[in-house]
Every structure is written in C-alpha cells, then in structure tokens.
Design a protein around this motif. Structure first.
Motif, PDB file in Angstrom:
ATOM      1  N   ARG A  42      43.658  94.763 103.047  1.00  0.00           N
ATOM      2  CA  ARG A  42      43.049  95.891 102.329  1.00  0.00           C
ATOM      3  C   ARG A  42      41.665  96.272 102.859  1.00  0.00           C
ATOM      4  O   ARG A  42      41.298  97.437 102.816  1.00  0.00           O
ATOM      5  CB  ARG A  42      42.934  95.569 100.828  1.00  0.00           C
ATOM      6  CG  ARG A  42      44.281  95.474 100.128  1.00  0.00           C
ATOM      7  CD  ARG A  42      44.110  95.346  98.628  1.00  0.00           C
ATOM      8  NE  ARG A  42      43.425  96.486  98.045  1.00  0.00           N
ATOM      9  CZ  ARG A  42      44.013  97.620  97.703  1.00  0.00           C
ATOM     10  NH1 ARG A  42      45.321  97.770  97.906  1.00  0.00           N
ATOM     11  NH2 ARG A  42      43.316  98.604  97.170  1.00  0.00           N
ATOM     12  N   SER A  43      40.897  95.302 103.342  1.00  0.00           N
ATOM     13  CA  SER A  43      39.527  95.589 103.769  1.00  0.00           C
ATOM     14  C   SER A  43      39.239  94.954 105.119  1.00  0.00           C
ATOM     15  O   SER A  43      39.483  93.767 105.310  1.00  0.00           O
ATOM     16  CB  SER A  43      38.511  95.068 102.741  1.00  0.00           C
ATOM     17  OG  SER A  43      38.742  95.640 101.463  1.00  0.00           O
ATOM     18  N   VAL A  44      38.700  95.771 106.044  1.00  0.00           N
ATOM     19  CA  VAL A  44      38.333  95.298 107.383  1.00  0.00           C
ATOM     20  C   VAL A  44      36.895  95.721 107.654  1.00  0.00           C
ATOM     21  O   VAL A  44      36.558  96.907 107.578  1.00  0.00           O
ATOM     22  CB  VAL A  44      39.264  95.873 108.469  1.00  0.00           C
ATOM     23  CG1 VAL A  44      38.805  95.438 109.855  1.00  0.00           C
ATOM     24  CG2 VAL A  44      40.703  95.427 108.220  1.00  0.00           C
ATOM     25  N   TYR A  45      36.053  94.745 107.981  1.00  0.00           N
ATOM     26  CA  TYR A  45      34.643  95.003 108.251  1.00  0.00           C
ATOM     27  C   TYR A  45      34.314  94.612 109.689  1.00  0.00           C
ATOM     28  O   TYR A  45      34.351  93.441 110.048  1.00  0.00           O
ATOM     29  CB  TYR A  45      33.762  94.223 107.271  1.00  0.00           C
ATOM     30  CG  TYR A  45      34.054  94.553 105.823  1.00  0.00           C
ATOM     31  CD1 TYR A  45      33.536  95.702 105.240  1.00  0.00           C
ATOM     32  CD2 TYR A  45      34.869  93.721 105.052  1.00  0.00           C
ATOM     33  CE1 TYR A  45      33.812  96.018 103.920  1.00  0.00           C
ATOM     34  CE2 TYR A  45      35.160  94.027 103.733  1.00  0.00           C
ATOM     35  CZ  TYR A  45      34.622  95.184 103.165  1.00  0.00           C
ATOM     36  OH  TYR A  45      34.915  95.493 101.860  1.00  0.00           O
ATOM     37  N   ALA A  72      48.165  99.060 103.985  1.00  0.00           N
ATOM     38  CA  ALA A  72      47.510  98.896 102.682  1.00  0.00           C
ATOM     39  C   ALA A  72      45.994  98.907 102.817  1.00  0.00           C
ATOM     40  O   ALA A  72      45.285  98.773 101.824  1.00  0.00           O
ATOM     41  CB  ALA A  72      47.964  97.601 102.016  1.00  0.00           C
ATOM     42  N   ILE A  73      45.474  99.090 104.036  1.00  0.00           N
ATOM     43  CA  ILE A  73      44.025  99.065 104.249  1.00  0.00           C
ATOM     44  C   ILE A  73      43.378 100.265 103.556  1.00  0.00           C
ATOM     45  O   ILE A  73      43.716 101.410 103.833  1.00  0.00           O
ATOM     46  CB  ILE A  73      43.690  99.089 105.757  1.00  0.00           C
ATOM     47  CG1 ILE A  73      44.260  97.846 106.441  1.00  0.00           C
ATOM     48  CG2 ILE A  73      42.179  99.144 105.962  1.00  0.00           C
ATOM     49  CD1 ILE A  73      44.040  97.828 107.950  1.00  0.00           C
ATOM     50  N   THR A  74      42.427  99.994 102.677  1.00  0.00           N
ATOM     51  CA  THR A  74      41.714 101.062 101.975  1.00  0.00           C
ATOM     52  C   THR A  74      40.289 101.222 102.472  1.00  0.00           C
ATOM     53  O   THR A  74      39.715 102.310 102.368  1.00  0.00           O
ATOM     54  CB  THR A  74      41.693 100.799 100.462  1.00  0.00           C
ATOM     55  OG1 THR A  74      41.063  99.538 100.207  1.00  0.00           O
ATOM     56  CG2 THR A  74      43.111 100.760  99.902  1.00  0.00           C
ATOM     57  N   THR A  75      39.691 100.139 102.990  1.00  0.00           N
ATOM     58  CA  THR A  75      38.309 100.184 103.464  1.00  0.00           C
ATOM     59  C   THR A  75      38.238  99.713 104.909  1.00  0.00           C
ATOM     60  O   THR A  75      38.683  98.607 105.225  1.00  0.00           O
ATOM     61  CB  THR A  75      37.393  99.303 102.603  1.00  0.00           C
ATOM     62  OG1 THR A  75      37.446  99.741 101.242  1.00  0.00           O
ATOM     63  CG2 THR A  75      35.953  99.360 103.091  1.00  0.00           C
ATOM     64  N   LEU A  76      37.669 100.562 105.761  1.00  0.00           N
ATOM     65  CA  LEU A  76      37.492 100.220 107.177  1.00  0.00           C
ATOM     66  C   LEU A  76      36.071 100.577 107.577  1.00  0.00           C
ATOM     67  O   LEU A  76      35.660 101.735 107.479  1.00  0.00           O
ATOM     68  CB  LEU A  76      38.496 100.979 108.047  1.00  0.00           C
ATOM     69  CG  LEU A  76      38.340 100.812 109.566  1.00  0.00           C
ATOM     70  CD1 LEU A  76      38.466  99.350 109.978  1.00  0.00           C
ATOM     71  CD2 LEU A  76      39.377 101.663 110.309  1.00  0.00           C
ATOM     72  N   SER A  77      35.312  99.580 108.014  1.00  0.00           N
ATOM     73  CA  SER A  77      33.932  99.800 108.424  1.00  0.00           C
ATOM     74  C   SER A  77      33.795  99.559 109.918  1.00  0.00           C
ATOM     75  O   SER A  77      33.942  98.424 110.392  1.00  0.00           O
ATOM     76  CB  SER A  77      32.991  98.870 107.656  1.00  0.00           C
ATOM     77  OG  SER A  77      31.659  99.082 108.066  1.00  0.00           O
ATOM     78  N   LEU A  78      33.507 100.635 110.648  1.00  0.00           N
ATOM     79  CA  LEU A  78      33.287 100.581 112.092  1.00  0.00           C
ATOM     80  C   LEU A  78      31.901 101.125 112.433  1.00  0.00           C
ATOM     81  O   LEU A  78      31.654 101.554 113.563  1.00  0.00           O
ATOM     82  CB  LEU A  78      34.365 101.394 112.816  1.00  0.00           C
ATOM     83  CG  LEU A  78      35.771 100.795 112.815  1.00  0.00           C
ATOM     84  CD1 LEU A  78      36.804 101.835 113.203  1.00  0.00           C
ATOM     85  CD2 LEU A  78      35.859  99.597 113.747  1.00  0.00           C
TER      86      LEU A  78
END
Length: 540
Positions: A146-149, A170-176
């Motif tokens: 769900r979340s990848v930072y 299902a990933i809702t948050t991706l920080s690049l």
C-alpha cells in the motif's frame, strides 16, 4: 495494602519467561526491541517467534543471511538509521520472510534496492539512502503493498523499470520526491491516491502518464522544471478525484489547461504566470484555495471573468505580483485575500474575513475603500506610507467586526481616532508616535494587546495561526500594574517616560499586553485592575 505484583525491597525484577537478547527489551514473546543500543552486529539469539523486531538507531553495516532467514515469523522489521549498504544486504536476504508486512530501511547506505521483497509486504520505506536503481520484483507482484517511500535518494528515470509496480495494484501512497527524475515514471499504479514528485528535475509529463490514475487525490510536483510545453490539455484531465495539485516553484507561464473538476486546492505560486485565462479555471468551480503569489501578474493579468466562476473560492493569494488594483468581480464568498507586495489602492470585495495589503505603497484610506466589509476580522496594512491626516473621517465605520488591525511600519504620528469597537489587537510599532493621549482608546473597549515598540520585531508573545497575538498577561516588565520596557532610539516610535497619559487605559478592562520596548527612554505603563469575578444573584 501491598500490591502483590510489585517487587518488595531487596527483590529484583524478574526477566520475562521467554528468551531475550542481551540489553534488548522483550515486553512480549513475539516483540524484540534492540533500538538505540550502538549494536555493530545482529544479535544472535533473537527468538524464532519474533513478529516485531526493531534494530533502528544502531551501527549495523550488514544483515547476515543465516541469521535473518531463521526469523520467518517476522511481520515488522525496523532497520532505520543504520549503516547498511547494498553489499551488506544479500539478494536473498528477505527471501524466507514470507509473512513480512512492514519493512523500514530508511537512512542507511543502500545504493540499489533489494532485488526481491516478500509478496506479503504492505509498507516499504527505503527513503534517505543512495538508491539509484530498483528492480521489477522489488515492489512488483506485491498484491498487499500500500505504501512505498523512496524519497531522498538518487533515482533517475533509467533506474525505474517500466514494470516496477506491475502486479501491485493496491499501492495508494508513492513518494519519489527529492530524486533525479526528469519526467514522470511510466506505468504508475492505478490505485494511487497520493503521489509525491516534488524536488526533482521534471520538465515534462509524458502524454498519458496520468491517464489511469483516476483515484489520485493529491499530486505534488512543486520545485521542478515544468514549463507550458511540458504539459498539455490531457495531463490532468483524467484525474477525476484530484483535490490537491501543487505546481509551485516551476517555470509555468500560464495556468495549465484541463484541470479536473474535483480540484479544491491549486498552488501555482513562484512561477512566471503573466495572465490567467478565464477558460483555464472555468472547469474548477469547486476550487476553494487559489495560490498565485510571486508570479508576474500585471495590471491586466487577472481579468474579472477569470475568477467569476469560482463561487466557492475561500482564499486567494496574490502577493508578490505587479497588480495595480484588486481584481474586479471576485467571488462573493471569498474569505481571505492576500495581496502584499503589489501596488493596490482601492476596490475591495465584500464578504472578506482576512485582508493582507502589506507593502502596497498605500498613502491614503477613505471610507469608500471598506464599503461592504462588515465581516472583516483581520486587516494587515503594515509597511505602507499612511499618515493619520490621510485617513479619512469614518474610515473605520464599516469595519464593525474587525478584531486585528496591523498599522505597523507606516508614518503615523499618533494613534488613529475612532478605531473599530470590536478591536482586540492593535499593531502600531515602527511609526512616528511620540505621544498617546487620554482619549486614544475610547472607541476600543475590547482591546487586549497593544504594540507600540519603536520598530523592532515582537518577542515573547504567543501567536496563533491567522489571528496574531493570543497572550493573556503582560510579557514586558514586572507584574501588574506596571510594565516597563526600554531600548535604543531608532527611526520609529519616540515614546518617553511620560508619553502615555495615565488615563489612556482606564476604559480597557481586557488589556493584557502592552509592548513599548525599544523606545528612546524607559516607558511606564499603568494598566487597569483585572476584572474580578462577580457572583450571580444568590451566590456566596
């Protein structure tokens, strides 16, 4: 009565009945906390039953596969703030952790991401490393993820494979953010709700790059190198759920086309926009916050018809432009208009609650300027060129709800008369005031804070966002009823020992703050006694 569970004097606390590594804490059989112990190697007696393992804030440089592979029950592994390099993390390091859900490896020394992470993963944090490359199975084929930072790394577009998130819907948050991306990555997850791409070198959003992200609510693209040619009419048009779009600190010359209808906040500050085209805002009628500060808007940069459709607009930020008047036909429900650092004389819309007009070269105020502003609660007029003689009679009559008035750093020689009755906070620092007469505050019985400093900034007063001072006591000098403040003479207010009439504050029972610091001479301020509680009829 003695507590049977509390140890008696002379008794030692018993260790838990389960094994626990030396110096670590194990409050439960499946929890092992070894954080902040200056460990250089992985403890060798961690229980196989551990579901939560914290090793953050240590000196670890590697994770031996043999030790890690035996911890097959782990759900959470926290490795934040160590010195683990990619060489110290074998490709198969997490292969046997088939139940791992939360992996935290931020603030380490990884140069590439792990090639294989478990399918069970839900949260992966690899931020603040030196990662230049991720692999198809680092985050791909993770149906629960769900979340990848990945912010604060060194990722370029070449380090992101086209199938980087395939099978992870299902990933809702991706920080690049804070990487080296020059354009939006392809094949982003369609499930995204938050996408952080700020602080990169993005100059282009390829056509169709965001065409399938229909659930995206927040998109952060500030501090990039976007120009008008890097966007087109379809860039944002498919983002039907988008509510927050930040394009500030780029190189845009116009408002982007094709903005989605659901947009609530549009941040375009610090660009090169010279004119707002009406057609560009026509489709975002629900917009509540429009930020256009520090652009290049001139006299004709904001035509009346451009803002007319924005009936729900709550706040409009226009400071730091080159406007010569308040835009005509502003939305009637506008709550806050911020226009410092322009050249605006008159022409204000009704319905405002907050108005900032600092640094606008204002030389005069007339009653007509405030017509219809009966709801205004905060007015900032600092750093203009106002004199008392240029404030027309009846100027404040319309502002019956005004609670905060900032007239600091103007050219006032005494306190303006007939101020609004509802006023609670008055800023007069940095003027040319040398005398405060006995009738100065007859019209402001609710005054709580009065700033008469010579001209330096206010210190020691608690502030609340949007409402200025929230102090309930004297902050300069000793206890009631005397406040003393003094400093060097500056080119500003010139108050002396007897400059303030003793009767000036007699009708101000709520006054709690009087700041006269930095004036040429010690200033004595005698405040009225604090109102005492009066019991109701029949009380004792």
């Amino acid at each position: 009565m003695e507590d049977p569970d509390f140890p008696h004097p002379g008794e030692s606390l018993q260790p838990p009945p389960w094994a626990c590594p030396w110096r670590c804490s194990c409050p439960q059989a499946d929890v092992v906390d070894c954080a902040g112990l200056d460990l250089h190697v992985l403890p060798d007696n961690i229980t196989r039953e551990a579901r939560y393992l914290s090793l953050q804030n240590n000196q670890l440089r590697e994770l031996p596969y043999n030790e890690l592979s035996r911890l097959s029950s782990l759900r959470t592994l926290n490795l934040h703030h160590n010195f683990i390099s990619s060489e110290g993390l074998p490709d198969e390091a997490f292969e046997s952790l088939g139940q791992l859900q939360h992996l935290y490896v931020a603030h380490n020394k990884l140069s590439v991401a792990p090639q294989f992470l478990p399918r069970s993963l839900r949260v992966a944090d690899l931020a603040a490393n030196q990662v230049t490359e991720i692999f198809p199975l680092t985050f791909g084929e993770k149906p629960a993820l769900r979340s990848v930072y990945l912010h604060n790394n060194q990722l370029g577009n070449a380090g992101l494979p086209p199938n980087a998130f395939r099978g992870s819907e299902a990933i809702t948050t991706l920080s690049l953010s804070s990487n080296r991306l020059s354009h939006l990555p392809p094949s982003l997850p369609t499930s995204l709700e938050q996408l952080h791409l700020q602080n990169n070198v993005i100059s282009k959003v390829p056509r169709g790059a965001l065409s399938h992200q229909t659930q995206l609510r927040e998109l952060y693209l500030q501090h990039n190198q976007l120009t008008d040619s890097g966007l087109d009419a379809t860039t944002f048009s498919k983002l039907r759920s988008l509510e927050y779009l930040d394009l500030s600190h780029n190189r845009l010359a116009t408002v982007p086309a094709g903005l989605p209808k659901a947009l609530t906040i549009l941040h375009l500050g610090r660009n090169r926009i010279r004119q707002v085209e009406a057609a560009r805002l026509r489709g975002v009628r629900g917009l509540r916050y429009l930020l256009l500060q520090h652009n290049e808007l001139g006299a004709t940069g904001l035509p009346a018809k451009a803002l007319r459709p924005l009936r729900r607009l709550h706040a409009l930020h226009l400071y730091g432009n080159q406007l010569e008047r308040v835009p005509a036909a502003l939305p009637r429900h506008l709550w806050a208009l911020l226009m410092p650092h322009n050249h605006v004389p008159v022409g204000l819309p009704g319905g405002l609650h907050t108005l900032h007009l600092q640094r606008n070269q204002l030389r005069a105020l007339e009653p007509e300027s405030w017509a219809g502003l009966g709801q205004l609660q905060e007015l900032r007029l600092a750093h203009n060129r106002l004199r008392v003689g240029d404030i027309g009679p009846g100027t404040w009559h319309e502002l019956q709800a005004l609670q905060v008035l900032d007239l600091s750093h103007n050219e006032l020689s005494f306190v303006p008369p007939d101020l609004p009755e509802a006023l609670e906070e008055l800023h007069l620092q940095g003027n040319r005031i040398s005398h405060v007469g006995p009738d100065a505050f007859l019209s402001t019985p609710r005054l709580r804070a009065l700033i008469l400093r010579s001209g330096t900034c206010l210190r020691g007063v608690t502030k609340a966002p949007g409402r200025g001072i929230r102090a309930h006591r004297i902050v300069w000098g000793v206890a009631r009823p005397l406040t003393v403040a003094h400093a060097l003479l500056r080119r500003a207010n010139r108050l002396h020992m007897t400059s303030i009439a003793e009767e000036a504050f007699l009708g101000l029972p709520h006054l709690r703050v009087v700041d006269t610091a930095d004036n040429p001479e010690q200033v004595l301020v005698r405040l009225p006694p604090t109102p005492r509680h009066r019991p109701r009829a029949g009380g004792s």
